[in-house]
Design a protein around this motif. Structure first.
Motif, short mmCIF file in Angstrom:
data_model
loop_
_atom_site.label_atom_id
_atom_site.label_comp_id
_atom_site.label_asym_id
_atom_site.label_seq_id
_atom_site.Cartn_x
_atom_site.Cartn_y
_atom_site.Cartn_z
N LEU A 43 1.05 -1.30 -0.11
CA LEU A 43 0.08 0.03 0.09
C LEU A 43 0.91 1.06 -0.07
O LEU A 43 0.34 2.50 -0.44
CB LEU A 43 -1.00 -0.03 1.31
N LEU A 44 2.00 1.45 0.94
CA LEU A 44 2.54 2.48 1.04
C LEU A 44 3.23 2.82 -0.09
O LEU A 44 4.77 3.37 -0.17
CB LEU A 44 3.95 2.39 2.60
N LYS A 45 3.97 2.12 -1.23
CA LYS A 45 5.04 2.12 -1.95
C LYS A 45 4.32 3.19 -3.00
O LYS A 45 4.67 3.81 -3.52
CB LYS A 45 4.70 0.41 -3.39
N ASP A 46 2.79 3.69 -2.66
CA ASP A 46 2.01 4.61 -3.68
C ASP A 46 2.41 6.31 -2.69
O ASP A 46 1.96 5.78 -1.41
CB ASP A 46 1.03 4.47 -3.92
N LYS A 47 2.89 6.70 -3.20
CA LYS A 47 2.72 8.30 -2.39
C LYS A 47 1.58 8.58 -1.78
O LYS A 47 2.20 8.94 -0.64
CB LYS A 47 3.90 9.25 -3.09
N THR A 48 0.52 8.65 -2.70
CA THR A 48 -0.97 9.20 -2.33
C THR A 48 -0.94 8.46 -1.59
O THR A 48 -1.96 8.81 -0.19
CB THR A 48 -1.53 8.98 -3.08
N ASN A 49 -1.47 7.22 -1.02
CA ASN A 49 -1.28 6.07 0.16
C ASN A 49 -1.02 6.27 1.34
O ASN A 49 -1.26 6.27 2.43
CB ASN A 49 -1.18 4.62 -0.28
N LYS A 50 0.05 6.18 0.93
CA LYS A 50 0.96 6.74 2.05
C LYS A 50 1.46 7.76 2.83
O LYS A 50 0.86 7.51 3.70
CB LYS A 50 3.10 7.08 1.64
N GLU A 51 0.76 8.89 2.46
CA GLU A 51 0.55 10.29 3.00
C GLU A 51 -1.15 9.74 4.06
O GLU A 51 -1.15 10.56 4.55
CB GLU A 51 0.10 11.82 1.63
N SER A 52 -1.89 9.29 2.84
CA SER A 52 -3.13 8.67 3.56
C SER A 52 -3.18 7.96 4.95
O SER A 52 -3.56 8.66 6.21
CB SER A 52 -3.80 8.35 2.51
N VAL A 53 -2.53 6.88 5.09
CA VAL A 53 -2.12 5.99 5.44
C VAL A 53 -1.53 6.62 6.62
O VAL A 53 -1.89 6.61 8.46
CB VAL A 53 -1.37 4.52 4.89
N HIS A 58 -15.64 30.93 9.48
CA HIS A 58 -15.41 30.16 8.19
C HIS A 58 -14.40 28.79 8.42
O HIS A 58 -13.17 29.40 8.82
CB HIS A 58 -14.97 31.23 7.04
N LEU A 59 -14.47 27.74 8.16
CA LEU A 59 -13.39 27.18 8.09
C LEU A 59 -13.31 25.77 7.19
O LEU A 59 -14.40 25.62 6.25
CB LEU A 59 -14.45 25.98 9.56
N PRO A 60 -12.21 25.26 7.22
CA PRO A 60 -12.20 24.93 5.58
C PRO A 60 -12.60 23.55 5.31
O PRO A 60 -13.03 23.49 6.42
CB PRO A 60 -10.42 24.87 5.34
N MET A 61 -12.54 22.90 4.66
CA MET A 61 -13.66 21.77 4.09
C MET A 61 -12.48 20.68 4.59
O MET A 61 -11.22 20.67 4.46
CB MET A 61 -13.42 21.95 2.91
N PRO A 62 -12.71 19.65 5.25
CA PRO A 62 -12.06 18.44 6.06
C PRO A 62 -11.47 17.87 4.63
O PRO A 62 -12.33 17.41 3.81
CB PRO A 62 -12.87 17.60 6.61
N LYS A 63 -10.51 17.44 4.78
CA LYS A 63 -9.11 16.48 3.03
C LYS A 63 -10.09 15.27 3.31
O LYS A 63 -9.61 14.52 4.09
CB LYS A 63 -7.58 17.29 3.64
N LYS A 64 -10.34 14.61 2.08
CA LYS A 64 -10.50 13.53 1.58
C LYS A 64 -9.48 12.78 1.82
O LYS A 64 -7.91 13.56 1.02
CB LYS A 64 -11.77 13.51 0.57
N LEU A 65 -9.07 11.71 2.79
CA LEU A 65 -7.83 10.96 2.24
C LEU A 65 -8.43 9.79 0.92
O LEU A 65 -8.57 9.11 1.17
CB LEU A 65 -7.89 9.84 3.37
N ARG A 66 -7.05 10.33 0.25
CA ARG A 66 -6.79 9.35 -0.49
C ARG A 66 -6.35 8.31 -0.99
O ARG A 66 -5.10 8.39 -0.71
CB ARG A 66 -7.07 10.29 -2.65
N PHE A 67 -7.14 7.32 -2.23
CA PHE A 67 -5.98 6.05 -1.75
C PHE A 67 -5.52 5.84 -3.37
O PHE A 67 -7.55 5.58 -4.23
CB PHE A 67 -6.87 4.43 -1.48
N ASN A 68 -4.99 5.22 -4.26
CA ASN A 68 -4.48 4.40 -5.04
C ASN A 68 -5.06 3.26 -5.11
O ASN A 68 -4.16 2.25 -4.56
CB ASN A 68 -3.70 5.21 -6.38
#
Length: 626
Positions: free
Chosen positions: A266-276, A374-384
């Motif tokens: 899972l962590l080989k992908d940069k986006t996944n690693k950031e989300s985890v 005003h509060l920023p939109m909560p960030k959706k965590l993305r997974f490839n």
């Protein structure tokens, strides 16, 4: 086997006293340093008590053989003495001779899934909301309560707990927020982001299998109010209406070795690693669950317990979790709620203290409406999701669904009396309940079994638990007499009182660091470390029987009318947790459907009869002078 018994969590001697103190910088450290170190019990004492503990659970022939092994082990200048000296050296060099070993042996090197096999759940009282608005308002208030508790931890103003006039180690409180378990190929690890510059400012929210990063502090450092949190939760809910996402959280339910491989993948992908990493660093996780399937009222709480422990399977809410996260609060749309926690950083009492605080906080009246910011939109965590990861998810789903089908759990409220009755008879409520469990098991199976009850070692620095062995010569004498026509009620009542007294004495011995189980484990691990051949004492069938806990039990008292629950620790065993209230007792009983000999509802039936029979017996027989 010892790895399996780690999760039982108890406050064995009634409710703890709390003393709040004003903030003093470094007060936590000073408090910790003032606590005594965990003692290494005398070798001869442990070996004598080990033989005594074996008496009710093995045959006289087996006991005779074990006596010979013990005699060999305890010889002056022999292997036992050498291992004991090694333990004593370790105790002089470390803060706590047991804590690192215990964390590794009982948790981090334990390879079965944390789901059902290790992580306990807590069933909280049903809330009266029946829609999304109510769900999100309650979740917002709950998060506000968690942050209020976190402030006490951060400021070191958390009340110090005392038991029997002695201050207790508070270290576990500082491990439960902002921490997470990380899978490894042979041993897991724990990360904690509670202190320092990288201190967590966000929680993870999961809805419809989708994860979000929700910052819970304003720019001035103040925590968000319930109103602000509600607005943010609504944004999350509206963004995650579609459920066609892969349930990435299911991966955390798998066998630890399989999950470790999938994790690296899972962590080989940069986006996944950031989300985890975002999930791992969060203060805690809040799971906004879909409503539970409708069931009749008599089984409702049992179904909630299953939801807390495993999420109900891949078709229900199990994908709405990250089971490696230390704390996950669960709020479903139908009002069912509770939590599940990863056991490695903490026993039950600190978790229940947090629960008591949060539940009380949710009942507070709303403060003035906070000004709109005003509060920023909560960030959706993305997974490839690669085909390989999808395959890992499918495998985890299959394995989880087998576990879900296998768990037999019964939540049961004993209404006839609570802890008030044994107290009126000058008997420890915990000892009374433990003896009822012994009687129920004996009536079901015609024999006694090795029984684990967790005892807190928090009188010592970094103390975790030892075992109260509830099965004793005295408990066996009582349960054998109970249905015997040859014994009078007076004799039976005397045997009951003597057995509860023996249980109380073992409990006191355990919380003072003089029980046998952790000492024996230490001697065994010392043997492994010293690379001597394993002493025969630990290869003996009697040792295997002693460590095969058919009854794994835990008293976890709470102010909230809730109950903790956990799975059995052996395939043919029961997991029993209870919260004795003044007028009733909350029980959680678990077993595995794959074992034809165990049945949670049947155990509940026998336990109810045992409790009532013991009350009748004490009421019929005049108090003796025991």
């Amino acid at each position: 086997m010892l790895a399996l018994v780690a999760r039982a969590a108890a406050r064995p001697c009634g409710l703890l006293k709390q003393t709040p103190l004003n903030k003093v910088v470094g007060r936590f450290q000073l408090h910790q340093e003032a606590l005594p170190p965990l003692p290494v019990p005398p070798l001869q004492q442990t070996l004598d008590r080990y033989l005594l503990a074996l008496q009710p659970i093995i045959s006289p022939e087996e006991l005779s053989h074990t006596r010979e092994l013990v005699a060999e082990f305890r010889k002056p200048g022999g292997v036992g003495e050498r291992l004991q000296k090694g333990l004593e050296r370790r105790a002089r060099k470390t803060e706590n001779w047991l804590s690192d070993w215990w964390l590794k042996t009982a948790y981090l090197e334990y390879r079965l899934p944390v789901v059902v096999h290790s992580s306990p759940g807590v069933v909280l009282p049903k809330q009266d909301f029946l829609d999304r608005q109510g769900q999100l308002r309650f979740a917002a208030k709950l998060i506000e309560g968690i942050l209020d508790f976190k402030t006490m931890i951060d400021n070191e103003t958390l009340p110090v707990e005392y038991m029997g006039g002695k201050p207790l180690c508070m270290n576990q409180y500082y491990q439960i927020l902002s921490s997470c378990r990380i899978p490894g190929p042979k041993r897991d690890s724990i990360v904690n982001y509670a202190k320092g510059k990288k201190q967590s400012r966000h929680i993870t929210v999961v809805h419809n299998f989708q994860f979000f990063e929700l910052d819970v502090y304003n720019s001035d450092g103040s925590p968000l109010t319930a109103d602000q949190l509600f607005i943010q939760l609504e944004k999350i809910w509206n963004t995650s209406l579609q459920t066609n996402k892969e349930p990435i959280g299911i991966l955390t339910t798998n066998h630890r070795n399989s999950w470790a491989k999938a994790y690296n993948n899972l962590l080989k992908d940069k986006t996944n690693k950031e989300s985890v990493r975002t999930i791992e660093k969060s203060i805690c996780t809040v799971c906004l669950d879909a409503p539970m399937p409708r069931v009749s009222e008599d089984v409702y709480k049992s179904h909630v317990a299953a939801q807390m422990l495993h999420g109900g399977g891949s078709r229900l809410n199990s994908g709405n979790r990250w089971f490696d996260k230390t704390l996950q609060f669960i709020v479903a749309e139908d009002g069912s709620c509770g939590l599940v926690y990863e056991h490695a950083p903490s026993e039950g009492p600190p978790i229940v203290a947090l629960v008591d605080h949060v539940v009380k906080f949710t009942k507070k009246a709303e403060m003035d409406k906070s000004p709109t910011v005003h509060l920023p939109m909560p960030k959706k965590l993305r997974f490839n999701i690669t085909p390989e990861i999808k395959n890992d998810i499918e495998q985890a789903k299959q394995n989880l669904n087998i576990m879900v089908e296998d768990l037999d759990i019964k939540i049961w409220v004993f209404h006839q009396f609570g802890k008030g009755f044994p107290k009126s008879e000058k008997i420890s409520p915990d000892a009374f309940i433990q003896l009822a469990l012994q009687l129920a098991y004996y009536r079901m199976y015609g024999r006694a079994c090795a029984t684990y009850e967790s005892a807190s070692l928090r009188m010592f620095r970094l103390g975790r638990t030892d075992t109260i062995r509830s099965t004793s010569v005295h408990s066996l004498n009582f349960v054998q007499s109970m249905d015997s026509p040859d014994k009078s009620d007076q004799e039976k009542a005397d045997l009951l009182r003597r057995a509860t007294q023996a249980h109380r004495e073992y409990t006191d011995m355990a919380i003072r660091g003089n029980a046998i189980d952790r000492h024996l484990l230490g001697l065994k691990l010392q043997a492994i470390e010293d690379l001597v051949s394993m002493p025969e004492l630990f290869m003996d069938t009697a040792y295997a029987v002693a460590m095969h806990f058919n009854l794994s039990t835990s008293q976890v008292p709470a102010k909230t009318d809730c109950v903790m629950c956990f799975g059995p620790v052996v395939p043919d065993g029961y997991g029993v947790c209870y919260n004795p209230m003044e007028e009733h007792i909350n029980f959680a009983i678990s077993a595995f459907n794959s074992c034809a000999d165990t049945n949670a509802a049947r155990m509940a039936h026998y336990l109810e009869k045992a409790l009532l029979d013991m009350r009748s017996l004490l009421q019929a027989a005049p108090k003796s002078k025991l």
